[in-house]
Design a protein around this motif. Sequence first.
Motif, PDB file in Angstrom:
ATOM      1  N   GLU A 137     -14.565   1.062   7.757  1.00  0.00           N
ATOM      2  CA  GLU A 137     -13.638   1.742   8.193  1.00  0.00           C
ATOM      3  C   GLU A 137     -14.300   2.946   9.141  1.00  0.00           C
ATOM      4  O   GLU A 137     -15.315   3.402   8.713  1.00  0.00           O
ATOM      5  CB  GLU A 137     -12.996   2.604   7.065  1.00  0.00           C
ATOM      6  N   LYS A 140     -15.490   6.658   7.989  1.00  0.00           N
ATOM      7  CA  LYS A 140     -16.204   6.602   6.820  1.00  0.00           C
ATOM      8  C   LYS A 140     -17.556   6.516   6.906  1.00  0.00           C
ATOM      9  O   LYS A 140     -18.056   5.593   7.620  1.00  0.00           O
ATOM     10  CB  LYS A 140     -15.395   5.702   5.781  1.00  0.00           C
ATOM     11  N   LEU A 168     -17.450   3.439  -1.766  1.00  0.00           N
ATOM     12  CA  LEU A 168     -15.805   4.396  -1.897  1.00  0.00           C
ATOM     13  C   LEU A 168     -15.018   3.270  -1.124  1.00  0.00           C
ATOM     14  O   LEU A 168     -14.964   3.347  -0.052  1.00  0.00           O
ATOM     15  CB  LEU A 168     -16.369   5.463  -1.030  1.00  0.00           C
ATOM     16  N   PRO A 170     -11.765   1.139   0.614  1.00  0.00           N
ATOM     17  CA  PRO A 170     -10.472   2.020   1.284  1.00  0.00           C
ATOM     18  C   PRO A 170      -9.521   2.140   0.290  1.00  0.00           C
ATOM     19  O   PRO A 170      -9.072   1.424  -0.565  1.00  0.00           O
ATOM     20  CB  PRO A 170     -10.170   0.750   2.238  1.00  0.00           C
ATOM     21  N   VAL A 171      -8.831   3.492   0.543  1.00  0.00           N
ATOM     22  CA  VAL A 171      -7.698   3.865  -0.659  1.00  0.00           C
ATOM     23  C   VAL A 171      -6.715   2.742  -0.791  1.00  0.00           C
ATOM     24  O   VAL A 171      -6.092   2.476  -1.875  1.00  0.00           O
ATOM     25  CB  VAL A 171      -7.065   5.189  -0.268  1.00  0.00           C
ATOM     26  N   ALA A 172      -6.431   2.046   0.384  1.00  0.00           N
ATOM     27  CA  ALA A 172      -5.229   1.071   0.396  1.00  0.00           C
ATOM     28  C   ALA A 172      -5.558  -0.017  -0.267  1.00  0.00           C
ATOM     29  O   ALA A 172      -4.701  -1.022  -0.457  1.00  0.00           O
ATOM     30  CB  ALA A 172      -4.436   1.226   1.697  1.00  0.00           C
ATOM     31  N   ASP A 173      -6.776  -0.309  -0.377  1.00  0.00           N
ATOM     32  CA  ASP A 173      -7.069  -1.801  -0.563  1.00  0.00           C
ATOM     33  C   ASP A 173      -7.195  -1.950  -2.133  1.00  0.00           C
ATOM     34  O   ASP A 173      -7.558  -0.841  -3.035  1.00  0.00           O
ATOM     35  CB  ASP A 173      -8.422  -2.081  -0.045  1.00  0.00           C
ATOM     36  N   ASN A 174      -7.165  -3.253  -2.845  1.00  0.00           N
ATOM     37  CA  ASN A 174      -7.538  -3.594  -3.972  1.00  0.00           C
ATOM     38  C   ASN A 174      -9.023  -3.475  -4.067  1.00  0.00           C
ATOM     39  O   ASN A 174      -9.987  -3.824  -3.284  1.00  0.00           O
ATOM     40  CB  ASN A 174      -7.282  -4.970  -4.207  1.00  0.00           C
ATOM     41  N   PRO A 175      -9.663  -2.716  -4.834  1.00  0.00           N
ATOM     42  CA  PRO A 175     -11.041  -2.214  -4.959  1.00  0.00           C
ATOM     43  C   PRO A 175     -12.082  -3.315  -5.306  1.00  0.00           C
ATOM     44  O   PRO A 175     -13.000  -3.509  -5.006  1.00  0.00           O
ATOM     45  CB  PRO A 175     -11.277  -1.172  -5.933  1.00  0.00           C
ATOM     46  N   GLY A 200      -9.358   6.179 -10.893  1.00  0.00           N
ATOM     47  CA  GLY A 200      -8.217   5.112 -10.904  1.00  0.00           C
ATOM     48  C   GLY A 200      -8.609   3.900 -11.239  1.00  0.00           C
ATOM     49  O   GLY A 200      -8.137   2.903 -11.377  1.00  0.00           O
ATOM     50  N   ASP A 201     -10.187   3.635 -10.869  1.00  0.00           N
ATOM     51  CA  ASP A 201     -10.651   2.107 -10.938  1.00  0.00           C
ATOM     52  C   ASP A 201     -11.882   1.861 -11.610  1.00  0.00           C
ATOM     53  O   ASP A 201     -12.577   1.108 -11.179  1.00  0.00           O
ATOM     54  CB  ASP A 201     -10.722   1.660  -9.553  1.00  0.00           C
ATOM     55  N   THR A 217     -11.043  13.703 -11.602  1.00  0.00           N
ATOM     56  CA  THR A 217      -9.721  13.850 -11.899  1.00  0.00           C
ATOM     57  C   THR A 217      -9.607  13.697 -13.480  1.00  0.00           C
ATOM     58  O   THR A 217      -8.822  14.426 -14.193  1.00  0.00           O
ATOM     59  CB  THR A 217      -8.665  13.302 -11.256  1.00  0.00           C
TER      60      THR A 217
END
Length: 227
Positions: A137, A140, A168, A170-175, A200-201, A217
């Motif tokens: 990205e 980033k 880190l 990409p937020v939209a990807d499957n990590p 989250g992951d 969080t």
Amino acid sequence: MMIPPPDAPPRLTAVRTELEATARRAGRNPQDVNLIAVSKMQGIDAIRPLLQAGHRHFGENRVQEAQAKWPQLRAEFPDVVLHLIGSLQTNKAEDAVALFDQIHTLDRLTLAEALTKAMARQGRRVPCFIQVNTGEEPQKGGVVPHALPMLIDAARTENLPLTGLMVLPPVADNPAPHFALLAKLAARHQLARLSMGMSGDAAMAISLGATDVRIGTAIFGERSATN
Ligand SMILES: *Cc1c(COP(=O)(O)O)cnc(C)c1O
């Protein structure tokens, strides 16, 4: 008589319990997964209960914010281990080496040189992770995978203490593919540690080999946009 330690904050306990269970399910020793509590945008009063409960590893993403919060907390809890997880400007390398115990965001040659100089000047060795921009990205931080070998070579030539890789996704990807790629790159370059996984992951990251998860969080609750 000993004063019993206060109970650990329930969210911290819940996160710890879940990470341990995840590690066991993945056939890993829970002690091989270090929980970094990401305290960015959290005030001292939110952080202190975790310290009182015995937690020691914390992550901050900005040098200035950490300088404002941590000297006071460190005076109370000298064995804190502070991790820099946000991008680092070269002109802040000196401050970062003075304050942080581990740096997760080495991503370019000029920064490697600045960190080497700062460590030499201060007589301090601060283990560094190289951040890899696996999603390539443009906005980033992180070195793109094809440029990683060169940066590792340079850091090793400078005798910088390299400890692992950080990602880190990409937020939209499957990590998952990003975590798997990071693990492959670390193994190829004989780097032991993998800084990956957030609120989250983290479970996915642990199953793919994370040694350091960075969780904000789920421990502190949502960060407010105003503080
Ligand atoms: C904020 C941040 C985290 C923690 O994210 P959460 O989703 O709140 O757990 C982890 N890593 C980095 C680099 C961050 O900036």
